[in-house]
Structure formats: C-alpha cells, structure tokens
Write a protein that holds these residues in place. Structure first.
Motif, PDB file in Angstrom:
ATOM      1  N   LYS A   1      -7.065  -9.377   3.077  1.00  0.00           N
ATOM      2  CA  LYS A   1      -6.057  -8.788   3.964  1.00  0.00           C
ATOM      3  C   LYS A   1      -6.282  -7.287   4.112  1.00  0.00           C
ATOM      4  CE  LYS A   1      -3.290 -10.883   5.699  1.00  0.00           C
ATOM      5  NZ  LYS A   1      -3.351 -11.543   7.032  1.00  0.00           N
ATOM      6  N   THR A   2      -6.739  -6.627   3.030  1.00  0.00           N
ATOM      7  CA  THR A   2      -7.044  -5.196   3.123  1.00  0.00           C
ATOM      8  C   THR A   2      -8.111  -4.962   4.182  1.00  0.00           C
ATOM      9  OG1 THR A   2      -6.433  -4.755   0.831  1.00  0.00           O
ATOM     10  CG2 THR A   2      -7.957  -3.204   1.846  1.00  0.00           C
ATOM     11  N   ARG A   3      -9.144  -5.785   4.196  1.00  0.00           N
ATOM     12  CA  ARG A   3     -10.212  -5.638   5.198  1.00  0.00           C
ATOM     13  C   ARG A   3      -9.696  -5.922   6.603  1.00  0.00           C
ATOM     14  NH1 ARG A   3     -14.889  -8.539   1.661  1.00  0.00           N
ATOM     15  NH2 ARG A   3     -15.488  -6.685   0.504  1.00  0.00           N
ATOM     16  N   GLN A   4      -8.767  -6.871   6.738  1.00  0.00           N
ATOM     17  CA  GLN A   4      -8.216  -7.168   8.062  1.00  0.00           C
ATOM     18  C   GLN A   4      -7.360  -6.017   8.580  1.00  0.00           C
ATOM     19  OE1 GLN A   4      -6.121 -10.845   7.426  1.00  0.00           O
ATOM     20  NE2 GLN A   4      -7.882 -12.075   8.055  1.00  0.00           N
ATOM     21  N   ILE A   5      -6.577  -5.419   7.691  1.00  0.00           N
ATOM     22  CA  ILE A   5      -5.664  -4.358   8.110  1.00  0.00           C
ATOM     23  C   ILE A   5      -6.385  -3.023   8.264  1.00  0.00           C
ATOM     24  CG2 ILE A   5      -3.648  -2.991   7.406  1.00  0.00           C
ATOM     25  CD1 ILE A   5      -2.564  -5.569   6.076  1.00  0.00           C
TER      26      ILE A   5
ATOM     27  N   ASN B   1      -1.380  -9.066  -2.382  1.00  0.00           N
ATOM     28  CA  ASN B   1      -1.425 -10.438  -1.889  1.00  0.00           C
ATOM     29  C   ASN B   1      -0.070 -10.896  -1.345  1.00  0.00           C
ATOM     30  OD1 ASN B   1      -0.516 -10.281  -4.627  1.00  0.00           O
ATOM     31  ND2 ASN B   1      -0.751 -12.482  -4.809  1.00  0.00           N
ATOM     32  N   LEU B   2      -0.101 -12.033  -0.656  1.00  0.00           N
ATOM     33  CA  LEU B   2       1.126 -12.652  -0.156  1.00  0.00           C
ATOM     34  C   LEU B   2       1.893 -13.276  -1.321  1.00  0.00           C
ATOM     35  CD1 LEU B   2      -0.480 -14.362   2.930  1.00  0.00           C
ATOM     36  CD2 LEU B   2       1.037 -12.382   2.956  1.00  0.00           C
ATOM     37  N   PRO B   3       3.174 -13.308  -1.307  1.00  0.00           N
ATOM     38  CA  PRO B   3       4.083 -12.970  -0.213  1.00  0.00           C
ATOM     39  C   PRO B   3       4.480 -11.491  -0.190  1.00  0.00           C
ATOM     40  CG  PRO B   3       5.367 -13.877  -2.008  1.00  0.00           C
ATOM     41  CD  PRO B   3       3.910 -13.897  -2.449  1.00  0.00           C
ATOM     42  N   HIS B   4       3.926 -10.669  -1.068  1.00  0.00           N
ATOM     43  CA  HIS B   4       4.334  -9.266  -1.185  1.00  0.00           C
ATOM     44  C   HIS B   4       3.807  -8.432  -0.018  1.00  0.00           C
ATOM     45  CE1 HIS B   4       5.223 -10.700  -5.189  1.00  0.00           C
ATOM     46  NE2 HIS B   4       3.966 -11.100  -5.272  1.00  0.00           N
ATOM     47  N   LEU B   5       2.517  -8.480   0.212  1.00  0.00           N
ATOM     48  CA  LEU B   5       1.815  -7.779   1.284  1.00  0.00           C
ATOM     49  C   LEU B   5       2.360  -6.370   1.523  1.00  0.00           C
ATOM     50  CD1 LEU B   5      -0.582  -8.184   3.073  1.00  0.00           C
ATOM     51  CD2 LEU B   5       0.939  -8.935   4.890  1.00  0.00           C
ATOM     52  N   ARG B   6       2.055  -5.504   0.569  1.00  0.00           N
ATOM     53  CA  ARG B   6       2.458  -4.100   0.685  1.00  0.00           C
ATOM     54  C   ARG B   6       1.339  -3.236   0.126  1.00  0.00           C
ATOM     55  NH1 ARG B   6       5.802  -2.075  -4.037  1.00  0.00           N
ATOM     56  NH2 ARG B   6       5.150  -3.399  -5.761  1.00  0.00           N
ATOM     57  N   PRO B   7       1.305  -1.965   0.490  1.00  0.00           N
ATOM     58  CA  PRO B   7       0.249  -1.096  -0.035  1.00  0.00           C
ATOM     59  C   PRO B   7       0.421  -0.858  -1.534  1.00  0.00           C
ATOM     60  CG  PRO B   7       1.476  -0.008   1.741  1.00  0.00           C
ATOM     61  CD  PRO B   7       2.156  -1.296   1.454  1.00  0.00           C
ATOM     62  N   LEU B   8      -0.665  -1.014  -2.283  1.00  0.00           N
ATOM     63  CA  LEU B   8      -0.650  -0.716  -3.713  1.00  0.00           C
ATOM     64  C   LEU B   8      -1.145   0.710  -3.957  1.00  0.00           C
ATOM     65  CD1 LEU B   8      -2.075  -4.028  -5.189  1.00  0.00           C
ATOM     66  CD2 LEU B   8       0.266  -3.181  -5.374  1.00  0.00           C
ATOM     67  N   VAL B   9      -2.183   1.114  -3.256  1.00  0.00           N
ATOM     68  CA  VAL B   9      -2.736   2.463  -3.412  1.00  0.00           C
ATOM     69  C   VAL B   9      -3.152   3.003  -2.052  1.00  0.00           C
ATOM     70  CG1 VAL B   9      -3.590   2.053  -5.762  1.00  0.00           C
ATOM     71  CG2 VAL B   9      -5.109   1.719  -3.833  1.00  0.00           C
ATOM     72  N   THR B  10      -3.243   4.324  -1.974  1.00  0.00           N
ATOM     73  CA  THR B  10      -3.748   5.016  -0.794  1.00  0.00           C
ATOM     74  C   THR B  10      -4.933   5.853  -1.226  1.00  0.00           C
ATOM     75  OG1 THR B  10      -1.524   5.139   0.149  1.00  0.00           O
ATOM     76  CG2 THR B  10      -3.171   6.654   1.043  1.00  0.00           C
ATOM     77  N   ILE B  11      -6.014   5.771  -0.502  1.00  0.00           N
ATOM     78  CA  ILE B  11      -7.202   6.568  -0.821  1.00  0.00           C
ATOM     79  C   ILE B  11      -7.018   7.948  -0.208  1.00  0.00           C
ATOM     80  CG2 ILE B  11      -9.705   6.764  -0.561  1.00  0.00           C
ATOM     81  CD1 ILE B  11      -9.726   3.658  -0.339  1.00  0.00           C
TER      82      ILE B  11
ATOM     83  N   PHE C   1      -4.386  -4.754  15.961  1.00  0.00           N
ATOM     84  CA  PHE C   1      -4.146  -3.597  16.816  1.00  0.00           C
ATOM     85  C   PHE C   1      -2.896  -3.867  17.613  1.00  0.00           C
ATOM     86  CE2 PHE C   1      -4.468  -0.747  20.349  1.00  0.00           C
ATOM     87  CZ  PHE C   1      -4.828   0.419  19.715  1.00  0.00           C
ATOM     88  N   PRO C   2      -1.933  -2.982  17.610  1.00  0.00           N
ATOM     89  CA  PRO C   2      -1.908  -1.754  16.817  1.00  0.00           C
ATOM     90  C   PRO C   2      -1.758  -2.061  15.334  1.00  0.00           C
ATOM     91  CG  PRO C   2       0.206  -2.061  17.908  1.00  0.00           C
ATOM     92  CD  PRO C   2      -0.691  -3.179  18.370  1.00  0.00           C
ATOM     93  N   PRO C   3      -2.166  -1.126  14.484  1.00  0.00           N
ATOM     94  CA  PRO C   3      -2.083  -1.370  13.036  1.00  0.00           C
ATOM     95  C   PRO C   3      -0.632  -1.425  12.564  1.00  0.00           C
ATOM     96  CG  PRO C   3      -2.773   0.882  13.476  1.00  0.00           C
ATOM     97  CD  PRO C   3      -2.719   0.183  14.802  1.00  0.00           C
ATOM     98  N   PRO C   4      -0.365  -2.151  11.476  1.00  0.00           N
ATOM     99  CA  PRO C   4       0.997  -2.183  10.926  1.00  0.00           C
ATOM    100  C   PRO C   4       1.456  -0.773  10.543  1.00  0.00           C
ATOM    101  CG  PRO C   4      -0.435  -3.771   9.816  1.00  0.00           C
ATOM    102  CD  PRO C   4      -1.300  -2.944  10.700  1.00  0.00           C
ATOM    103  N   LYS C   5       2.726  -0.500  10.713  1.00  0.00           N
ATOM    104  CA  LYS C   5       3.253   0.844  10.426  1.00  0.00           C
ATOM    105  C   LYS C   5       2.983   1.282   8.996  1.00  0.00           C
ATOM    106  CE  LYS C   5       6.640   0.749  14.009  1.00  0.00           C
ATOM    107  NZ  LYS C   5       7.502   1.449  14.773  1.00  0.00           N
ATOM    108  N   LEU C   6       3.045   0.348   8.032  1.00  0.00           N
ATOM    109  CA  LEU C   6       2.794   0.709   6.634  1.00  0.00           C
ATOM    110  C   LEU C   6       1.349   1.124   6.374  1.00  0.00           C
ATOM    111  CD1 LEU C   6       4.814  -1.818   4.446  1.00  0.00           C
ATOM    112  CD2 LEU C   6       5.122   0.646   4.606  1.00  0.00           C
TER     113      LEU C   6
ATOM    114  N   SER D   1     -18.478   1.942  13.856  1.00  0.00           N
ATOM    115  CA  SER D   1     -17.773   1.751  12.595  1.00  0.00           C
ATOM    116  C   SER D   1     -17.061   0.405  12.614  1.00  0.00           C
ATOM    117  CB  SER D   1     -16.737   2.854  12.403  1.00  0.00           C
ATOM    118  OG  SER D   1     -17.378   4.090  12.309  1.00  0.00           O
ATOM    119  N   PRO D   2     -16.864  -0.200  11.440  1.00  0.00           N
ATOM    120  CA  PRO D   2     -16.094  -1.450  11.391  1.00  0.00           C
ATOM    121  C   PRO D   2     -14.678  -1.202  11.892  1.00  0.00           C
ATOM    122  CG  PRO D   2     -17.167  -1.006   9.298  1.00  0.00           C
ATOM    123  CD  PRO D   2     -17.354   0.209  10.137  1.00  0.00           C
ATOM    124  N   THR D   3     -14.108  -2.186  12.553  1.00  0.00           N
ATOM    125  CA  THR D   3     -12.766  -2.028  13.095  1.00  0.00           C
ATOM    126  C   THR D   3     -11.805  -3.004  12.421  1.00  0.00           C
ATOM    127  OG1 THR D   3     -13.283  -3.600  14.844  1.00  0.00           O
ATOM    128  CG2 THR D   3     -13.574  -1.268  15.357  1.00  0.00           C
ATOM    129  N   PRO D   4     -10.529  -2.617  12.339  1.00  0.00           N
ATOM    130  CA  PRO D   4      -9.531  -3.524  11.773  1.00  0.00           C
ATOM    131  C   PRO D   4      -9.295  -4.708  12.703  1.00  0.00           C
ATOM    132  CG  PRO D   4      -8.684  -1.265  11.981  1.00  0.00           C
ATOM    133  CD  PRO D   4     -10.004  -1.317  12.659  1.00  0.00           C
TER     134      PRO D   4
END
Length: 152
Positions: A106-110, A124-134, A30-35, A24-27
């Motif tokens: 950035k979504t693909r990187q995280i 996007n930057l400078p916000h860099l926060r989750p907009l939605v969760t699947i 590592f470790p992933p951001p807490k958010l 599977s593709p990997t982020p």
C-alpha cells in the motif's frame, strides 16, 4: 508486411522503454490521499534540527544481523551506512498494537515504488495510516531520517 510490422513494433517498444526509463515512478492514486501530503517546510526544519543535534541513542548493527528498538511519536531516527556497500531492511510495528505494521504494498501504491523525502510509510489494513515520514534522504552515505507519526 510481417517484417515491416515487426520493425515498427520493435521501434515503438524501444522508444516507450526509453521514455519509461527516464521518468520517476508514479503513485497509483491520483489525487493522492490527504494524509499522504506533508508540510515540506516542517520536514525540512526537522531534518535540519536533527542534523545539528547530537544523538540521544546510537547503535551499530553488524552485517547479517538485526536489531530492534522502540521510539515514541515525534522522535527522529537516523539510519546511515558506517562503511562499505551494504543493504538495509527496515520493518516497523506500532508499539501499541503489534498487529499494526508497515504495509509495503500500500505504501508503494500511495507514495510510489521509490520512497524519498516527504514520503510516508503506511500501516496495514484496517488501520491504513502513516507510521513514519521521511524527512531526509542522501545517497552519498545513505541517510534516512524519519519523523514518527505513531508510537513504535
């Protein structure tokens, strides 16, 4: 010597390619951001509740066209194919700040390059926060449910 080196190189590349094909593709982080970590049990509960509830709003988007709509934080969006083979694109903006929008790179990187259940789509930057969760994903009829983390 040249022929042996070439054959060894071809065999090595083939085995590496096969190994990569079966993973599977990997982020990138590592470790992933807490958010990026979500409560999977909560996502499963949201997904189940949404499956059992009638829609509040529904629309059908004709092929080759587009449609926009607003959602509030905490609302669920269900996207599904009505018929045939289709491709759908999605773009997400913050309703409070149209300069804040989804950041696919950035979504693909995280999260990794192939998003699925429990992954988040990041702004996007400078916000860099989750907009939605699947919260759900089914390739049987391409169902994706997203619990919004911010006003859209």
């Amino acid at each position: 010597m040249g022929k042996q080196w070439y054959q060894r190189r071809v065999n090595t590349c083939s085995s590496q390619g096969q190994a990569l094909h079966n993973t599977s593709p990997t982020p990138c982080y590592f470790p992933p951001p807490k958010l990026s970590l979500v409560d999977q049990s909560l996502c499963d509960q949201i997904h189940q509740a949404a499956k059992e509830s009638p829609p509040v709003f529904s629309l059908e988007v004709a092929p080759g066209t587009g449609q926009g709509w607003r959602m509030k934080a905490g609302q669920i969006c269900k996207i599904s194919l009505v018929s045939g083979s289709q491709v759908g694109d999605i773009n997400i903006w913050s309703a409070a700040n149209p300069k804040e929008r989804m950041f696919t790179g950035k979504t693909r990187q995280i999260q990794a390059s192939h998003l699925s259940v429990y992954d988040r789509i990041w702004s996007n930057l400078p916000h860099l926060r989750p907009l939605v969760t699947i919260t759900g994903d089914s390739l049987r009829y391409v169902l994706m449910m997203m619990a919004l983390e911010s006003t859209m």
